[in-house]
Design an enzyme around this catalytic site. Structure first.
Site, short mmCIF file in Angstrom:
data_model
loop_
_atom_site.label_atom_id
_atom_site.label_comp_id
_atom_site.label_asym_id
_atom_site.label_seq_id
_atom_site.Cartn_x
_atom_site.Cartn_y
_atom_site.Cartn_z
N SER A 149 -11.87 7.50 -14.35
CA SER A 149 -11.95 8.77 -15.07
C SER A 149 -10.62 9.16 -15.72
O SER A 149 -10.17 10.31 -15.61
CB SER A 149 -12.44 9.90 -14.16
N LEU A 194 -10.15 9.80 -18.63
CA LEU A 194 -10.44 10.84 -19.62
C LEU A 194 -11.06 12.07 -18.97
O LEU A 194 -11.62 12.93 -19.65
CB LEU A 194 -11.37 10.30 -20.71
N TYR A 198 -24.68 3.25 -9.13
CA TYR A 198 -24.78 3.54 -10.56
C TYR A 198 -26.17 3.22 -11.10
O TYR A 198 -26.87 2.38 -10.53
CB TYR A 198 -23.75 2.69 -11.33
N LEU A 203 -10.91 14.99 -21.68
CA LEU A 203 -9.66 14.82 -22.42
C LEU A 203 -9.87 14.32 -23.84
O LEU A 203 -8.92 14.27 -24.62
CB LEU A 203 -8.73 13.87 -21.65
N GLY A 223 -11.51 16.11 -25.76
CA GLY A 223 -11.57 17.40 -26.44
C GLY A 223 -12.97 17.83 -26.81
O GLY A 223 -13.17 18.94 -27.32
N LYS A 224 -13.97 17.00 -26.54
CA LYS A 224 -15.31 17.30 -27.05
C LYS A 224 -16.00 18.46 -26.33
O LYS A 224 -17.00 18.99 -26.83
CB LYS A 224 -16.20 16.06 -26.98
N GLY A 237 -14.57 12.58 -19.73
CA GLY A 237 -14.71 12.83 -21.17
C GLY A 237 -14.03 14.08 -21.66
O GLY A 237 -13.90 14.30 -22.86
#
Length: 350
Positions: A238, A240, A53, A245, A247-248, A243
């Site tokens: 993860s 989401l 990372y 989920l 909705g963005k 990211g």
């Protein structure tokens, strides 16, 4: 905050694990300091990182997330014992990390010592094998014949896994690792490591991190059953879906500074027409329930039987607050039924 046993480790961890992979690219030291402090204020005691990372991984920032955490630890040494910090040795395929070679018993102590130096600590609570040496059905390769197990040399894999177990045992004896775990593994991998630990009298893996979300269900039910019955903590990453989920990214949106605007190491494999249909349905359900789409996805994940702690990440404090609040939400039976109606229709959308 609720707490759960971390597999067979004897440790108790918060049901929220603070992910850190944005620290060093999307977030700076000040941002990370704020996130860590907010996590501690809400009784989160669990932080996940990795030598690879931040993400997207690249040679210039390699190891910077561990350096960010190490900087914080150097200024808050009294907090070290209260935190359970996980890191990972990278698997093969990244050329600037040990030449992209496989994980081996020889490479493991080298990687571990470098992580400890960056983290400015004498030990890591859980040291994980980031992904398997052999090809496995992760990162969007879970459709039939994308990975061919018949082509894998099982004896070769067991030999290297045996090396790794021996090396892990030596580092545990040396006090540099308290416990160890897996990431992006399969039921075969879990059982093979358990057998080797029994054979070699080395402590068992206490946890596994795998991708798991409303649009990525491949670990349910068989791998999660393995974890529950073998006392290996299951830690979704993860939740989401990168990211999505939230909705963005619907309708092709790419908010400035968001992860999907950056160079992608493996492509946006989650961005399919069917995935977007599913996400739109989940966004509508969240609106009906009076919560945010991210909160719906995280609250659902928490309620899946066998989940020990869910790894969340955020680039802003507002996002972190929103995500933490999700774990105070209990979806009703009726709400779960509505979620599962969508889930059954879009059980494998990417």
């Amino acid at each position: 905050m609720r707490f759960n046993p971390l597999g067979s480790s004897g440790l108790t961890v918060s049901e929220i694990c603070l992910g850190s992979m944005t620290w060093g690219i999307q977030n700076n030291q000040h941002d990370a300091d704020q996130q860590i402090q907010r996590a501690i204020d809400t009784q989160i005691n669990f932080i996940d990182t990795a030598e690879m990372y931040p993400v997207p991984p690249n040679k210039e920032t390699y190891g910077d997330t561990e350096r960010v955490i190490g900087d914080w630890l150097s200024r808050h040494p009294a907090q070290r014992q209260a935190l359970i910090i996980m890191s990972k040795i990278a698997g093969p395929g990244i050329g600037y990390i040990r030449g992209g070679e496989r994980m081996t018993g020889k490479a493991l102590p080298v990687a571990l010592d470098a992580s400890l130096e960056r983290l400015q600590t004498d030990y890591v609570d859980v040291y994980q094998l980031h992904w398997a040496n052999r090809p496995t059905a992760h990162f969007g390769t879970h459709w039939p014949n994308q990975v061919r197990p018949s082509k894998i040399d099982a004896d070769r894999e067991r030999d290297t896994m045996r090396e790794l177990v021996i090396a892990l045992g030596e580092e545990i004896k040396a006090g540099k690792i308290r416990h160890w775990g897996l990431s992006d593994e399969t039921p075969w991998g879990i059982h093979t490591f358990l057998q080797l630990c029994s054979e070699l009298n080395v402590p068992r893996p206490v946890s596994i991190q795998n991708e798991f979300s409303l649009i990525h269900l491949k670990d349910w039910p068989y791998l999660i059953e393995t974890c529950v019955l073998e006392d290996v903590a299951y830690l979704p990453w993860s939740p989401l879906a990168g990211g999505a989920l939230s909705g963005k990214y619907l309708n092709g949106e790419r908010p400035a500074g968001s992860r999907w605007t950056m160079v992608q190491r493996q492509g946006l494999f989650r961005d399919t027409a069917m995935a977007n249909q599913a996400i739109a349905r989940y966004v509508a359900l969240a609106n009906d329930f009076g919560i945010t789409p991210s909160q719906l996805a995280l609250a659902w994940c928490r309620q899946v039987d066998g989940v020990t702690s869910t790894i969340i990440g955020a680039t802003t404090l507002a996002q972190l607050e929103e995500n933490i609040a999700a774990f105070s939400i209990t979806l009703t039976d009726q709400q779960l039924a509505e979620v599962h109606e969508v889930l059954q229709q879009f059980s494998q959308p990417f």
